[in-house]
Write a protein that holds these residues in place. Sequence first.
Motif, PDB file in Angstrom:
ATOM      1  N   PHE A   1      39.961   7.992   2.996  1.00 16.20           N
ATOM      2  CA  PHE A   1      38.715   7.217   3.117  1.00 16.20           C
ATOM      3  C   PHE A   1      38.922   5.754   3.485  1.00 16.20           C
ATOM      4  O   PHE A   1      39.762   5.065   2.908  1.00 16.20           O
ATOM      5  CB  PHE A   1      37.931   7.243   1.801  1.00 16.20           C
ATOM      6  CG  PHE A   1      37.082   8.472   1.589  1.00 16.20           C
ATOM      7  CD1 PHE A   1      37.068   9.505   2.507  1.00 16.20           C
ATOM      8  CD2 PHE A   1      36.286   8.584   0.459  1.00 16.20           C
ATOM      9  CE1 PHE A   1      36.284  10.635   2.305  1.00 16.20           C
ATOM     10  CE2 PHE A   1      35.499   9.712   0.247  1.00 16.20           C
ATOM     11  CZ  PHE A   1      35.498  10.739   1.171  1.00 16.20           C
ATOM     12  N   CYS A   2      38.117   5.284   4.438  1.00 17.76           N
ATOM     13  CA  CYS A   2      38.066   3.861   4.756  1.00 17.76           C
ATOM     14  C   CYS A   2      36.767   3.307   4.172  1.00 17.76           C
ATOM     15  O   CYS A   2      35.926   4.058   3.683  1.00 17.76           O
ATOM     16  CB  CYS A   2      38.084   3.666   6.274  1.00 17.76           C
ATOM     17  SG  CYS A   2      36.638   4.402   7.086  1.00 17.76           S
ATOM     18  N   ALA A   3      36.586   2.000   4.266  1.00 17.52           N
ATOM     19  CA  ALA A   3      35.412   1.354   3.655  1.00 17.52           C
ATOM     20  C   ALA A   3      34.106   1.817   4.296  1.00 17.52           C
ATOM     21  O   ALA A   3      33.081   1.967   3.615  1.00 17.52           O
ATOM     22  CB  ALA A   3      35.547  -0.168   3.769  1.00 17.52           C
TER      23      ALA A   3
ATOM     24  N   SER B   1      37.958  10.067   7.094  1.00 13.87           N
ATOM     25  CA  SER B   1      36.817  10.696   6.427  1.00 13.87           C
ATOM     26  C   SER B   1      37.236  11.859   5.522  1.00 13.87           C
ATOM     27  O   SER B   1      36.407  12.643   5.068  1.00 13.87           O
ATOM     28  CB  SER B   1      35.764  11.141   7.451  1.00 13.87           C
ATOM     29  OG  SER B   1      36.348  11.632   8.615  1.00 13.87           O
ATOM     30  N   ALA B   2      38.537  11.951   5.222  1.00 13.66           N
ATOM     31  CA  ALA B   2      39.033  13.032   4.348  1.00 13.66           C
ATOM     32  C   ALA B   2      39.264  12.517   2.926  1.00 13.66           C
ATOM     33  O   ALA B   2      39.991  11.548   2.728  1.00 13.66           O
ATOM     34  CB  ALA B   2      40.335  13.593   4.908  1.00 13.66           C
ATOM     35  N   PRO B   3      38.634  13.161   1.928  1.00  9.45           N
ATOM     36  CA  PRO B   3      38.809  12.705   0.536  1.00  9.45           C
ATOM     37  C   PRO B   3      40.206  12.996  -0.018  1.00  9.45           C
ATOM     38  O   PRO B   3      40.855  13.961   0.392  1.00  9.45           O
ATOM     39  CB  PRO B   3      37.739  13.486  -0.238  1.00  9.45           C
ATOM     40  CG  PRO B   3      37.338  14.615   0.629  1.00  9.45           C
ATOM     41  CD  PRO B   3      37.685  14.272   2.043  1.00  9.45           C
ATOM     42  N   GLU B   4      40.644  12.178  -0.960  1.00 10.16           N
ATOM     43  CA  GLU B   4      41.979  12.296  -1.570  1.00 10.16           C
ATOM     44  C   GLU B   4      42.155  13.643  -2.278  1.00 10.16           C
ATOM     45  O   GLU B   4      43.260  14.178  -2.365  1.00 10.16           O
ATOM     46  CB  GLU B   4      42.179  11.130  -2.552  1.00 10.16           C
ATOM     47  CG  GLU B   4      43.583  11.014  -3.131  1.00 10.16           C
ATOM     48  CD  GLU B   4      44.679  10.707  -2.108  1.00 10.16           C
ATOM     49  OE1 GLU B   4      45.860  10.785  -2.481  1.00 10.16           O
ATOM     50  OE2 GLU B   4      44.360  10.405  -0.936  1.00 10.16           O
ATOM     51  N   LEU B   5      41.060  14.195  -2.762  1.00 11.83           N
ATOM     52  CA  LEU B   5      41.076  15.507  -3.418  1.00 11.83           C
ATOM     53  C   LEU B   5      41.725  16.574  -2.519  1.00 11.83           C
ATOM     54  O   LEU B   5      42.462  17.443  -2.991  1.00 11.83           O
ATOM     55  CB  LEU B   5      39.601  15.865  -3.668  1.00 11.83           C
ATOM     56  CG  LEU B   5      39.242  17.111  -4.409  1.00 11.83           C
ATOM     57  CD1 LEU B   5      38.429  16.713  -5.624  1.00 11.83           C
ATOM     58  CD2 LEU B   5      38.411  18.043  -3.543  1.00 11.83           C
TER      59      LEU B   5
END
Length: 316
Positions: free
Chosen positions: A16-18, A273-277
């Motif tokens: 994720f970016c800001a 746009s990819a979550p850390e999960l």
Amino acid sequence: MTKPSLTLYLAAPRGFCAGVDRAIKIVELAIEKWGAPVYVRHEIVHNKFVVDSLRDKGAVFVEELDDCPDDRPVIFSAHGVPKAVPAEAAKREMVYVDATCPLVSKVHIEAERHFEAGLQMVMIGHAGHPETIGTMGQLPVGEVLLVETPGDVAGLSVRDPEKLAFITQTTLSVDDTVDVIAALRARFPNIIGPHKEDICYATTNRQAAVKAISSHIDALLVIGAPNSSNSKRLVEVGSANGCAYSQLVQRATEIDWRALAGIQSVGITAGASAPELLVNEVIDAFKARYDVTVELVETAQENVEFKVPRILREPA
């Protein structure tokens, strides 16, 4: 049976970016404020997992404003929209919230400024990508010419070679863009460029982190969506920097284990746009098959934060 050993090189920054963070927050806050359903024109960010989880909370994703009722709020995606879209929403007296990433909006403002100064724009970007469509749609038809490769520059037909400026999509390959800019400057020596490059900090940082791990690894996995420009660029950066095998996966279930047979080191990164999960899910999938050592390779630290629009900071 003992598991084979494997080193995972985890690129940082990743994920994720800001701008993505802010866009997702905008949808969640809109649902909180106005209740479901809230309509979103185009995928808010290019990630199926994110879109599905927002859909579960009450977001309805549509491609065009025509698919939205007048009496429900609509949100414009992080990629930006042509000027005609908010104009149409205003005409229909709709409540709308613009989740365009502020760094994309910066490019829109830049294009507008050059146009007002009488310059024709050349945009370096990918045809058909929502960000390109949104940026080109800020100005009248014919005022923005699109190029994708150095070869495209040779075929450009411009109004006045002395009155040109260029802008770029924010999610391009830093290295490829250098070549296109060089071709533009060679053909149009007086073309005006951005004060600071348009490619966003997050795209630049994620590509630099992949370059830093590429010499250590036998294979690279990029976690991201097939329609995500910045994720696809990370795969290309891995290949261009000597990584024999680079693969884009949406999540752990898509990993091609046969292609990874016999390798000893894998790099992992994730598109903006990819979550850390989903990164953790991939690491766990490796841990189930290998005796894993994880090495973090950090090339930059990010602490950028963008505010959500005022309408969502005010009470309902």
